[in-house]
Write a protein that holds these residues in place. Structure first.
Motif, PDB file in Angstrom:
ATOM      1  N   ILE A   1       0.996  -0.743   0.143  1.00  0.00           N
ATOM      2  CA  ILE A   1       0.106  -0.092   0.358  1.00  0.00           C
ATOM      3  C   ILE A   1       0.879   1.101  -0.076  1.00  0.00           C
ATOM      4  CG2 ILE A   1      -1.489   1.003   1.662  1.00  0.00           C
ATOM      5  CD1 ILE A   1      -3.092  -1.266   2.298  1.00  0.00           C
ATOM      6  N   GLU A   2       1.948   1.344   0.702  1.00  0.00           N
ATOM      7  CA  GLU A   2       2.375   2.388   0.851  1.00  0.00           C
ATOM      8  C   GLU A   2       3.566   2.605   0.067  1.00  0.00           C
ATOM      9  OE1 GLU A   2       4.705   1.380   4.193  1.00  0.00           O
ATOM     10  OE2 GLU A   2       4.199   2.426   5.523  1.00  0.00           O
ATOM     11  N   TRP A   3       3.666   1.723  -0.958  1.00  0.00           N
ATOM     12  CA  TRP A   3       4.827   1.874  -2.409  1.00  0.00           C
ATOM     13  C   TRP A   3       3.186   2.044  -3.273  1.00  0.00           C
ATOM     14  CZ3 TRP A   3       2.708  -0.494  -7.420  1.00  0.00           C
ATOM     15  CH2 TRP A   3       4.020  -0.858  -8.043  1.00  0.00           C
ATOM     16  N   ALA A   4       2.935   1.519  -3.393  1.00  0.00           N
ATOM     17  CA  ALA A   4       1.439   2.334  -4.458  1.00  0.00           C
ATOM     18  C   ALA A   4       1.217   3.600  -4.203  1.00  0.00           C
ATOM     19  CB  ALA A   4      -0.109   1.131  -4.804  1.00  0.00           C
ATOM     20  N   LEU A   5       0.794   4.261  -3.271  1.00  0.00           N
ATOM     21  CA  LEU A   5       0.283   5.739  -2.875  1.00  0.00           C
ATOM     22  C   LEU A   5       1.313   6.417  -2.778  1.00  0.00           C
ATOM     23  CD1 LEU A   5      -1.846   5.219   0.121  1.00  0.00           C
ATOM     24  CD2 LEU A   5      -2.651   5.792  -2.075  1.00  0.00           C
ATOM     25  N   GLY A   6       2.685   5.445  -3.122  1.00  0.00           N
ATOM     26  CA  GLY A   6       3.473   6.696  -3.133  1.00  0.00           C
ATOM     27  C   GLY A   6       4.053   6.682  -4.792  1.00  0.00           C
ATOM     28  N   GLU A   7       4.073   6.114  -5.263  1.00  0.00           N
ATOM     29  CA  GLU A   7       3.920   6.649  -6.644  1.00  0.00           C
ATOM     30  C   GLU A   7       2.670   7.498  -6.747  1.00  0.00           C
ATOM     31  OE1 GLU A   7       6.160   4.267  -9.047  1.00  0.00           O
ATOM     32  OE2 GLU A   7       7.607   4.318  -8.186  1.00  0.00           O
ATOM     33  N   VAL A   8       1.871   7.145  -6.912  1.00  0.00           N
ATOM     34  CA  VAL A   8       0.681   8.164  -7.266  1.00  0.00           C
ATOM     35  C   VAL A   8       1.174   8.885  -6.569  1.00  0.00           C
ATOM     36  CG1 VAL A   8      -1.612   8.509  -6.709  1.00  0.00           C
ATOM     37  CG2 VAL A   8      -0.727   5.838  -7.005  1.00  0.00           C
ATOM     38  N   HIS A   9       1.260   9.588  -4.802  1.00  0.00           N
ATOM     39  CA  HIS A   9       1.641  10.585  -5.167  1.00  0.00           C
ATOM     40  C   HIS A   9       2.511  11.672  -5.916  1.00  0.00           C
ATOM     41  CE1 HIS A   9      -0.209   9.344  -0.947  1.00  0.00           C
ATOM     42  NE2 HIS A   9      -0.811  10.406  -1.974  1.00  0.00           N
ATOM     43  N   ALA A  10       3.723  10.595  -6.142  1.00  0.00           N
ATOM     44  CA  ALA A  10       4.894  11.265  -7.237  1.00  0.00           C
ATOM     45  C   ALA A  10       3.978  12.069  -8.299  1.00  0.00           C
ATOM     46  CB  ALA A  10       5.927  10.474  -7.451  1.00  0.00           C
ATOM     47  N   GLY A  11       3.314  11.222  -9.521  1.00  0.00           N
ATOM     48  CA  GLY A  11       3.258  11.752  -9.982  1.00  0.00           C
ATOM     49  C   GLY A  11       2.142  13.204  -9.541  1.00  0.00           C
ATOM     50  N   LEU A  12       1.630  13.685  -8.911  1.00  0.00           N
ATOM     51  CA  LEU A  12       0.415  14.353  -8.403  1.00  0.00           C
ATOM     52  C   LEU A  12       1.286  15.926  -8.128  1.00  0.00           C
ATOM     53  CD1 LEU A  12      -2.475  12.829  -5.802  1.00  0.00           C
ATOM     54  CD2 LEU A  12      -2.993  13.645  -7.576  1.00  0.00           C
ATOM     55  N   LYS A  13       2.229  15.304  -7.825  1.00  0.00           N
ATOM     56  CA  LYS A  13       3.106  16.236  -7.678  1.00  0.00           C
ATOM     57  C   LYS A  13       4.058  16.993  -8.623  1.00  0.00           C
ATOM     58  CE  LYS A  13       5.358  14.770  -3.395  1.00  0.00           C
ATOM     59  NZ  LYS A  13       6.886  14.914  -2.519  1.00  0.00           N
ATOM     60  N   THR A  14       3.647  16.277  -9.857  1.00  0.00           N
ATOM     61  CA  THR A  14       4.950  16.637 -11.013  1.00  0.00           C
ATOM     62  C   THR A  14       3.294  16.653 -12.227  1.00  0.00           C
ATOM     63  OG1 THR A  14       4.513  14.110 -11.962  1.00  0.00           O
ATOM     64  CG2 THR A  14       6.599  15.427 -11.358  1.00  0.00           C
ATOM     65  N   ARG A  15       1.910  16.607 -11.845  1.00  0.00           N
ATOM     66  CA  ARG A  15       1.164  16.249 -12.564  1.00  0.00           C
ATOM     67  C   ARG A  15      -0.205  17.434 -12.059  1.00  0.00           C
ATOM     68  NH1 ARG A  15       2.835  11.357 -13.788  1.00  0.00           N
ATOM     69  NH2 ARG A  15       4.018  11.565 -16.118  1.00  0.00           N
ATOM     70  N   PRO A  16      -1.083  18.377 -13.338  1.00  0.00           N
ATOM     71  CA  PRO A  16      -2.053  19.183 -12.933  1.00  0.00           C
ATOM     72  C   PRO A  16      -3.006  18.414 -11.940  1.00  0.00           C
ATOM     73  CG  PRO A  16      -2.828  18.815 -14.560  1.00  0.00           C
ATOM     74  CD  PRO A  16      -0.857  18.231 -14.242  1.00  0.00           C
ATOM     75  N   HIS A  17      -3.473  18.256 -10.584  1.00  0.00           N
ATOM     76  CA  HIS A  17      -4.857  17.154 -10.280  1.00  0.00           C
ATOM     77  C   HIS A  17      -6.463  17.865 -10.713  1.00  0.00           C
ATOM     78  CE1 HIS A  17      -6.846  15.506  -6.441  1.00  0.00           C
ATOM     79  NE2 HIS A  17      -7.091  14.737  -7.698  1.00  0.00           N
ATOM     80  N   GLN A  18      -6.891  16.325 -12.114  1.00  0.00           N
ATOM     81  CA  GLN A  18      -8.220  16.660 -12.064  1.00  0.00           C
ATOM     82  C   GLN A  18      -8.941  16.071 -11.531  1.00  0.00           C
ATOM     83  OE1 GLN A  18      -7.726  16.225 -16.301  1.00  0.00           O
ATOM     84  NE2 GLN A  18      -5.773  17.719 -15.921  1.00  0.00           N
ATOM     85  N   GLY A  19      -9.278  15.162 -10.215  1.00  0.00           N
ATOM     86  CA  GLY A  19      -9.998  14.394  -9.787  1.00  0.00           C
ATOM     87  C   GLY A  19      -9.343  13.321  -9.509  1.00  0.00           C
ATOM     88  N   GLU A  20     -10.679  12.311  -9.103  1.00  0.00           N
ATOM     89  CA  GLU A  20     -10.533  10.927  -9.280  1.00  0.00           C
ATOM     90  C   GLU A  20     -11.704  10.410  -9.587  1.00  0.00           C
ATOM     91  OE1 GLU A  20     -10.138  10.710  -5.104  1.00  0.00           O
ATOM     92  OE2 GLU A  20      -7.819   9.629  -4.900  1.00  0.00           O
ATOM     93  N   SER A  21     -11.813   8.700  -9.781  1.00  0.00           N
ATOM     94  CA  SER A  21     -12.701   8.093  -9.949  1.00  0.00           C
ATOM     95  C   SER A  21     -13.300   7.482  -8.986  1.00  0.00           C
ATOM     96  CB  SER A  21     -12.225   7.118 -11.086  1.00  0.00           C
ATOM     97  OG  SER A  21     -11.706   6.145 -10.438  1.00  0.00           O
TER      98      SER A  21
END
Length: 251
Positions: free
Chosen positions: A231-251
């Protein structure tokens, strides 16, 4: 069993694991005319290292049973076929396990011509529900990341899933899990694609990093180290993406 091992939350966790990956059946040994019962809990792991959830399960049920494997390079089993041990473990887990697992046990007893001595109603909606849900997720749950629809969110998303098979509608354990965590959706039935399964499959699924964070936080106190790391790995990967890309919502 020691008092520590009878802690209601630990017992509920063990029941959840059993609901996810456990079974009770009866088989006819060679040169015998009567059936013999066996209980088993399976779990994948690294070759040469029994999964910690099986070691934890064995400890909770009093150190009974043996862990064997790996089979096919990754699959381990906790097993016991001792009559008194099976009855003791079932008596311990009975208030928490699903109707499907109860029926398995009763059918095995019938084949083995043994009168079951359990009649306690199932316990749901109590303080141990979250521990049960954590055990269930430890047994069958997965966490992964994928790339969402770029028109909605260009970053990768995180998902939690639990598959279950049933020939009698949506498995009660999936319904209970969804009710406990209060999130996600259940899809199915789908025809089995896995050669090891012959039953229609259902799936609980949850997406979106905020949803996954909330659900993981709820289950966290009882989750295994393996699931926590994933879980920590998956959330870390997503959070890294959120820092470099605009947040447009979630499913």
């Amino acid at each position: 069993m020691a008092d520590r091992q009878r802690d209601p939350a630990l017992v509920a966790w063990a029941a959840g694991l059993y609901d996810g990956e456990g079974s009770c059946s009866a088989y006819l040994p060679k040169f015998r005319k009567t059936y013999r019962r066996q209980m088993a809990v399976s779990q994948g792991g690294d070759s040469g290292t029994p999964p910690t959830v099986l070691l934890r399960f064995r400890n909770i049920v009093g150190g009974h049973g043996n862990i064997t494997g790996p089979y096919r390079g990754y699959l381990y089993y906790w097993k016991t076929s001792r009559k008194l041990v099976i009855d003791e473990i079932v008596q311990l887990l009975w208030p928490e396990i699903s109707p499907e697992k109860r029926q398995q046990y009763l059918e095995a007893c019938e084949l083995a011509r043994i009168d079951p001595e359990v009649n306690t109603p199932q316990t749901t909606g109590g303080p141990t529900d979250v521990a049960w849900a954590a055990g269930f997720f430890d047994g069958e749950g997965t966490v992964g990341i994928n790339r969402l629809n770029p028109t909605r969110a260009p970053y990768r998303g995180v998902e939690m899933e639990i598959p279950q098979s049933s020939d009698d509608g949506v498995p009660k354990a999936l319904l209970r899990f969804k009710e406990v965590v209060g999130r996600g959706s259940i899809t199915g039935p789908r025809e089995p694609r896995n050669p090891w399964s012959r039953l229609p499959s259902y799936r609980w699924r949850l997406s979106g990093h905020l949803n996954v964070e909330a659900t993981a936080g709820l289950l966290w106190p009882w989750l295994s180290a393996v699931r926590r790391i994933r879980i920590e790995w998956a959330l870390g990967e997503v959070h890294a993406g959120l820092k470099t890309r605009p947040h447009q919502g979630e499913s």
